[in-house]
Design an enzyme around this catalytic site. Structure first.
Site, PDB file in Angstrom:
ATOM      1  N   LYS A   1      -4.849  -0.055  89.045  1.00 24.88           N
ATOM      2  CA  LYS A   1      -6.469  -0.581  88.903  1.00 24.88           C
ATOM      3  C   LYS A   1      -6.098  -2.089  88.281  1.00 24.88           C
ATOM      4  O   LYS A   1      -7.077  -2.932  88.656  1.00 24.88           O
ATOM      5  CB  LYS A   1      -6.731   0.443  87.701  1.00 24.88           C
ATOM      6  CG  LYS A   1      -8.026  -0.335  86.933  1.00 24.88           C
ATOM      7  CD  LYS A   1      -8.413   0.668  85.884  1.00 24.88           C
ATOM      8  CE  LYS A   1      -7.679   0.341  84.428  1.00 24.88           C
ATOM      9  NZ  LYS A   1      -8.130  -0.836  83.616  1.00 24.88           N
ATOM     10  N   ASN A   2      -5.329  -2.191  87.435  1.00 27.33           N
ATOM     11  CA  ASN A   2      -5.077  -3.753  86.644  1.00 27.33           C
ATOM     12  C   ASN A   2      -4.953  -4.723  87.777  1.00 27.33           C
ATOM     13  O   ASN A   2      -5.347  -5.808  87.450  1.00 27.33           O
ATOM     14  CB  ASN A   2      -4.159  -3.530  85.499  1.00 27.33           C
ATOM     15  CG  ASN A   2      -4.900  -2.704  84.258  1.00 27.33           C
ATOM     16  OD1 ASN A   2      -5.942  -2.495  84.408  1.00 27.33           O
ATOM     17  ND2 ASN A   2      -3.703  -2.345  83.319  1.00 27.33           N
TER      18      ASN A   2
ATOM     19  N   CYS B   1     -13.104  -3.882  71.781  1.00 37.15           N
ATOM     20  CA  CYS B   1     -13.492  -2.446  72.431  1.00 37.15           C
ATOM     21  C   CYS B   1     -12.759  -1.515  71.441  1.00 37.15           C
ATOM     22  O   CYS B   1     -12.392  -1.663  70.401  1.00 37.15           O
ATOM     23  CB  CYS B   1     -13.135  -2.693  73.739  1.00 37.15           C
ATOM     24  SG  CYS B   1     -11.366  -2.480  74.091  1.00 37.15           S
TER      25      CYS B   1
ATOM     26  N   ARG C   1      -9.145  -7.461  70.518  1.00 38.20           N
ATOM     27  CA  ARG C   1      -9.115  -8.341  71.834  1.00 38.20           C
ATOM     28  C   ARG C   1      -9.808  -9.609  71.950  1.00 38.20           C
ATOM     29  O   ARG C   1     -10.762  -9.900  72.760  1.00 38.20           O
ATOM     30  CB  ARG C   1      -9.550  -7.255  72.936  1.00 38.20           C
ATOM     31  CG  ARG C   1      -8.811  -6.049  72.773  1.00 38.20           C
ATOM     32  CD  ARG C   1      -9.186  -4.980  74.080  1.00 38.20           C
ATOM     33  NE  ARG C   1      -8.662  -5.262  75.159  1.00 38.20           N
ATOM     34  CZ  ARG C   1      -8.426  -4.480  76.204  1.00 38.20           C
ATOM     35  NH1 ARG C   1      -9.263  -3.411  76.302  1.00 38.20           N
ATOM     36  NH2 ARG C   1      -7.727  -4.918  77.284  1.00 38.20           N
TER      37      ARG C   1
ATOM     38  N   ASP D   1      -0.160   1.285  77.540  1.00 34.78           N
ATOM     39  CA  ASP D   1      -0.840   2.181  78.253  1.00 34.78           C
ATOM     40  C   ASP D   1      -0.321   3.605  78.453  1.00 34.78           C
ATOM     41  O   ASP D   1      -1.076   4.542  78.817  1.00 34.78           O
ATOM     42  CB  ASP D   1      -1.480   1.458  79.754  1.00 34.78           C
ATOM     43  CG  ASP D   1      -2.288   0.410  79.640  1.00 34.78           C
ATOM     44  OD1 ASP D   1      -2.733   0.261  78.338  1.00 34.78           O
ATOM     45  OD2 ASP D   1      -2.371  -0.447  80.649  1.00 34.78           O
TER      46      ASP D   1
ATOM     47  N   ARG E   1     -12.616   5.411  84.718  1.00 35.34           N
ATOM     48  CA  ARG E   1     -12.398   4.080  84.732  1.00 35.34           C
ATOM     49  C   ARG E   1     -11.083   3.719  85.524  1.00 35.34           C
ATOM     50  O   ARG E   1     -10.832   2.650  85.914  1.00 35.34           O
ATOM     51  CB  ARG E   1     -12.527   3.570  83.364  1.00 35.34           C
ATOM     52  CG  ARG E   1     -13.598   3.228  82.693  1.00 35.34           C
ATOM     53  CD  ARG E   1     -13.501   2.406  81.368  1.00 35.34           C
ATOM     54  NE  ARG E   1     -12.709   1.283  81.739  1.00 35.34           N
ATOM     55  CZ  ARG E   1     -11.701   1.006  80.719  1.00 35.34           C
ATOM     56  NH1 ARG E   1     -11.514   1.702  79.575  1.00 35.34           N
ATOM     57  NH2 ARG E   1     -10.976  -0.014  80.924  1.00 35.34           N
TER      58      ARG E   1
HETATM   59  C1  UD1 Z   1      -4.244  -5.769  79.991  1.00 37.41           C
HETATM   60  C2  UD1 Z   1      -4.459  -4.509  80.702  1.00 37.41           C
HETATM   61  C3  UD1 Z   1      -4.319  -3.347  79.718  1.00 37.41           C
HETATM   62  C4  UD1 Z   1      -3.194  -3.279  78.906  1.00 37.41           C
HETATM   63  C5  UD1 Z   1      -2.720  -4.623  78.440  1.00 37.41           C
HETATM   64  C6  UD1 Z   1      -1.279  -4.563  77.824  1.00 37.41           C
HETATM   65  C7  UD1 Z   1      -5.993  -5.185  82.670  1.00 37.41           C
HETATM   66  C8  UD1 Z   1      -7.094  -5.273  83.055  1.00 37.41           C
HETATM   67  N1  UD1 Z   1      -5.686  -4.564  81.366  1.00 37.41           N
HETATM   68  O1  UD1 Z   1      -5.070  -6.022  79.065  1.00 37.41           O
HETATM   69  O2  UD1 Z   1      -4.456  -2.218  80.129  1.00 37.41           O
HETATM   70  O3  UD1 Z   1      -3.253  -2.233  77.991  1.00 37.41           O
HETATM   71  O4  UD1 Z   1      -2.831  -5.483  79.278  1.00 37.41           O
HETATM   72  O5  UD1 Z   1      -0.248  -4.381  78.758  1.00 37.41           O
HETATM   73  O6  UD1 Z   1      -5.052  -5.648  83.114  1.00 37.41           O
HETATM   74  N2  UD1 Z   1      -4.244 -11.135  72.443  1.00 37.41           N
HETATM   75  C9  UD1 Z   1      -4.662 -12.406  71.843  1.00 37.41           C
HETATM   76  N3  UD1 Z   1      -5.413 -13.441  72.503  1.00 37.41           N
HETATM   77  C10 UD1 Z   1      -6.008 -13.456  73.689  1.00 37.41           C
HETATM   78  C11 UD1 Z   1      -5.280 -12.400  74.347  1.00 37.41           C
HETATM   79  C12 UD1 Z   1      -4.746 -11.301  73.929  1.00 37.41           C
HETATM   80  O7  UD1 Z   1      -4.732 -12.393  70.572  1.00 37.41           O
HETATM   81  O8  UD1 Z   1      -6.224 -14.306  74.062  1.00 37.41           O
HETATM   82  C13 UD1 Z   1      -3.787  -9.892  72.236  1.00 37.41           C
HETATM   83  C14 UD1 Z   1      -4.760  -8.626  72.296  1.00 37.41           C
HETATM   84  O9  UD1 Z   1      -5.678  -8.516  71.294  1.00 37.41           O
HETATM   85  C15 UD1 Z   1      -3.555  -7.614  72.195  1.00 37.41           C
HETATM   86  C16 UD1 Z   1      -2.652  -8.325  72.977  1.00 37.41           C
HETATM   87  O10 UD1 Z   1      -2.719  -9.727  72.818  1.00 37.41           O
HETATM   88  O11 UD1 Z   1      -3.238  -7.183  70.923  1.00 37.41           O
HETATM   89  C17 UD1 Z   1      -2.054  -7.926  74.208  1.00 37.41           C
HETATM   90  O12 UD1 Z   1      -3.388  -8.211  75.057  1.00 37.41           O
HETATM   91  P1  UD1 Z   1      -3.370  -8.663  76.579  1.00 37.41           P
HETATM   92  O13 UD1 Z   1      -1.991  -8.667  77.112  1.00 37.41           O
HETATM   93  O14 UD1 Z   1      -4.091  -9.942  76.854  1.00 37.41           O
HETATM   94  O15 UD1 Z   1      -4.149  -7.257  77.177  1.00 37.41           O
HETATM   95  P2  UD1 Z   1      -5.371  -7.418  78.189  1.00 37.41           P
HETATM   96  O16 UD1 Z   1      -5.073  -8.661  79.566  1.00 37.41           O
HETATM   97  O17 UD1 Z   1      -6.620  -7.439  77.624  1.00 37.41           O
END
Ligand code: UD1
Length: 458
Positions: free
Chosen positions: A34-35, A128, A133, A320, A412
């Site tokens: 999915k991701n 969320c 996030r 996850d 989802r």
């Molecule tokens: C993606 C995955 C999700 C998975 C996660 C971590 C998708 C669609 N989703 O989510 O299933 O659980 O990776 O493996 O691919 N953060 C910040 N600032 C930012 C971005 C992130 O502080 O600009 C923090 C987030 O709040 C979180 C951490 O970094 O605590 C990890 O987030 P991130 O790796 O970005 O996850 P997603 O890309 O949202």
């Protein structure tokens, strides 16, 4: 979250009925990731040519992403698990709040829109049910590439004002190896002028899959999956055909399904090194896991003992799979400790598992677990995607019948889950009719003393 006693008879959403305590057997088939699919679909906006993505799972998140691309002006043709995307005539630079709000990954479109149309307006996705996030790392990366970005009334407005409307290569260091921020910067920099480096990028397999597809479109991305990615900007990208990698999170969920039901199973297709941390913990707690043919794993669970895990970015234990692994630990011999270090609100399953007879004490983001002899079928509710999977695994292992609500989360991310589990011997079915009240199920409050005094509970 609704407690059972407050659910009204005429207001019950569709649900799953699970007859617990049955062993599984045979093969569980793993769908495409999915991701990966979500990022690859956004990357299709980078080319005017047709792009074919195969092995895309049929999920509600994919439906929403499809709607977002159509909203921007792309044309999509779907046949089974393949999606052809034609982004030649995208024209809209603005995404509506409703779509962004229902799929955070919609933010991935910012890089391609900036690159193709020089402008993007995307509402902040907001927090969320698993954490705040923020998208600060995405925005800092875009700014480093020369975009002008401001956030006005919770809408991210980005534009490129250089003479030829091209972003400019830059050296970017991420404070945290965010998966989403790495993907945003990767997509934005492929067509930028000059060289970009991303230090401390996410190293998840989905990043490698995105880089592989971008390279087959003509991009020059080096080092995806390592601690530094280099991108040499090119002038244009072409169409291609790409097959999505197997979903390592679904595969991990199935391995844990085998372990929690103490059933030997074959799971695949998988890329084993995408699952190293999970395989290693499953072996440590008592499972034998071996390669079966080229693309499958065979798991034989023996006596399961408690082991500790701490989630971290790839190649660490994936956040996850934290919730599904907790369901397993609940049924293990002895005690275990699970620390969630990626998201701050990812423990919604604890209350539901305790309802089923588990013994989990939660302190901040650490769960202290004492294994119990058996779980008891209950009326349970999923609060997010992976906690829903965890609860269903617990239902499979529990004595008696369970009713699971929260399908809007489950759908989802798990393609045809009940069909797959049924084919492996589970009795699990989707019901759309009303439920009778189950007010006899109650919430169980666990204190630290329960963990300390039940040392020999399982
Ligand atoms: C993606 C995955 C999700 C998975 C996660 C971590 C998708 C669609 N989703 O989510 O299933 O659980 O990776 O493996 O691919 N953060 C910040 N600032 C930012 C971005 C992130 O502080 O600009 C923090 C987030 O709040 C979180 C951490 O970094 O605590 C990890 O987030 P991130 O790796 O970005 O996850 P997603 O890309 O949202």
């Amino acid at each position: 979250m609704s407690s059972v006693a407050t659910i009204k008879r005429n207001n019950i959403p569709p649900h799953l009925e699970v007859k617990g305590g049955r062993p599984l057997s045979g093969i569980l088939k793993v769908s495409g990731a999915k991701n990966s699919s979500l990022a690859l679909m956004a990357a299709a906006l980078l080319t005017k040519e047709k792009l074919l993505i195969q092995n895309v799972p049929q999920l509600t998140d994919i439906e929403v992403m499809s709607e977002i691309l159509r909203n921007l002006g792309a044309k999509l043709t779907k046949i089974n698990n393949s999606i052809e995307i034609n982004s030649e005539s995208i024209h809209n630079v603005e995404l509506p709040y409703e779509l962004v709000n229902s799929l955070r990954a919609s933010f991935f479109c910012v890089g391609p829109l900036l690159t193709r149309l020089g402008e993007a307006k995307i509402p902040l996705p907001g927090g969320c049910n698993i954490g705040a996030r923020p998208v600060d790392e995405h925005i800092n990366g875009l700014k480093a590439l020369g975009a002008e970005v401001e956030v006005i009334n919770d809408v991210v407005k980005a534009q490129v004002s250089t003479k030829d409307k091209r972003l400019l290569g830059a050296n970017i260091t991420l404070k945290y190896p965010s998966v989403g921020a790495t993907e945003t910067i990767l997509m934005a920099s492929c067509l930028a002028l000059g060289k970009t480096t991303i230090s401390n990028p996410a190293r998840e397999p989905e990043i490698q899959d995105l880089a592989k597809m971008l390279n087959s479109m003509g991009a020059k991305v080096f080092g995806a999956g390592t601690k530094r990615i280099t991108i040499l900007g090119v002038k244009s990208l072409s169409g291609t055909s790409h097959c999505v990698i197997p979903d390592r999170i679904e595969a991990g969920t199935f391995l844990i399904a085998a372990a929690i039901t103490r059933s030997p199973l074959i799971i695949g297709p998988v890329i084993p090194n995408h699952l190293s941390a999970v395989i290693s913990k499953l072996k440590e707690c008592g499972c034998s896991i071996s390669q079966h043919g080229n693309h499958h794993l065979k798991i034989i669970p023996r006596e399961i003992s408690g082991v500790d895990i701490t989630t971290s970015p790839f190649p660490g234990f994936p956040t996850d799979l934290q919730a599904p692994f907790m369901s397993l630990m609940v049924t293990a011999k002895g005690s275990s400790k699970i620390k969630e270090r990626v998201f701050e609100k990812r423990m919604q399953h604890v209350l539901e598992l305790n309802k089923m007879g588990a013994c989990i004490y939660l302190e901040n983001n650490t769960a202290y677990i004492k294994g119990v002899k058996e779980l008891v079928g209950s009326y349970v509710e999923g609060g997010d995607l992976r906690s829903s999977a965890a609860i269903i695994l617990a239902c499979l292992s529990a004595k008696g019948n369970s009713i699971f609500t929260g399908l809007e989360h489950l759908d989802r991310g798990y393609e045809k889950l009940e069909e797959k589990l049924t084919s492996a011997g589970s009795i699990i079915s989707r019901k759309f009719d009303q439920l009778t009240s189950h007010s006899s199920f109650s919430n169980k409050i666990i204190s630290k003393d329960n963990i300390d005094t039940q040392k020999n509970a399982a």
